[in-house]
Scaffold this motif. Sequence first.
Motif: not given
Length: 522
Positions: A371-377
């Motif tokens: 949660p609340h972590r920058p993430a790319g898909i």
Amino acid sequence: MPLRISDLLARPDLALSVAYDVPEPLRARPVDAATVSDLLQPGKWLQGGELLMFVGLLLPMEPAACRAYVQDVADGGAACLALGLGQGLPYQEAPGPLVDAARVAGLPLLTVPDEVPFIAVTKAVFDARAHEQREVLARAFATQRRLTAAAAGDGLRPMLQEWTEATGVGAAVLDPLGRLLAAGGDPGTGTDGAPPDEARDLIERVAARGLRGSAASTVAGRQLEVQPLGARTLRGLLLLTGRPDAAARSVVPGLVSLLSLELERRHLHDEPERRRRSALLSELLAGEGPGAERARDLLASAGLAADRVRGVVVEAPGGPNDGAREAAAQEMAAALALALPGGLVRVAGGTIEAVAGEESGIREVLGRFAPHRPAGIGPATAPESVRVSLRQAAGLLGVSRAAGEPAEARQSETSRLLLDLGDRHTLLGYADSVLGPLDLADNGGELLATLAAWLETGGAWDATSRRLGVHRHTVRNRLDKVMALTGRRLDDADDRFDLWLATRIRRGGTPPAGGAVTDASR
């Protein structure tokens, strides 16, 4: 079993009697304590469930006064009244106004004979309560022993079965996403192993709070309770369906502890497997990467048989030092490996990389475990091309950081988000710097249209020629000219992205009034 009014009436040593024909449901009331008071308004001193004894010394035996007194006692939560009779006391039998008031109020009225002191009734009540508590404690110890013995077995199910057999309360262990891991008896789950619909809200609430609290509710007469499981981080959820009695309630913390230990044991036991899967991912991404058949074999060996997969990149959590950062990253990677089918996850520097099936609820997993972590898909690709998807996912971390949510490269959603984040004049200036040489060419409109069509079809020559109605050789010639004019190479990922983004900006519309108009058709 709790002490009831009927139990006291059945004891010959107390010789208690009813002052009127008390119905059986009222005789079944539990008695939690015994007290003595001749106050005219004792209700505010009561806590509920008391046998209140009095002699009526101060109470006027008039209908209005008796009704007010009885109502005050009933409002205080007393289980029943007991009037002392005998020599030297105001009454030798229960007065009619008092009996009538008790009958109308539905409050049992007992009489205590002259030869039985109030202290004898008090002692009988508290002896019975002490015996009841000893029985509850004995049953709790017996249930705890059964659970401890089951914990020495294999897995969660034996403990859940022992719990259900001992208490009659259904139990199931779910993972942090609410998916069933094990159940004992009938936990109230559906035939597909899913928790009942009415438990979904509770599960979501507890899972969102981690280890900080539990939740319970009663729906259509059915009690549901959810407890978090885990030592330092949320490993699972315990769902109880049913109403535990006092003995079972006292064992719930022990059950939670044993189940948490089992989940932590599983977590440690799975470490070699997580390392193996991390090595598989490294092999999949190494060098030029494996061929299509080998890539599919690698994924299949990890239980991931999807035809198309996505790369996922998460910015690892920070910490006060390198050791803390590494531990936090490994903990998050382990949680993601557990939640994503196939579990292909590794820590790579300051990021966590994962490969998941095209349809695997990635956003939900990230919301729960990162949660609340920058993430790319990244976009869905064939297994042998997953490096491309991971690269695009890594490129979206900045977008995710600015947007405050995972950024996904899927069917223009990411480009729309990226374009919305930028100033329109700045974006158009960027597009002009990339495509400006084509604007100056004699057939610039054709070149731009051909470039845009080729990018939109994923670099498919035949599809581009069909869309434009020209021969594929014409497409190749035009794109060769695009590369010559712009100095960009279509086989270079960075150059290709710059061209794609510039054409998307051009298609996005015009700037606000007063700005220059830049259009792909000019």
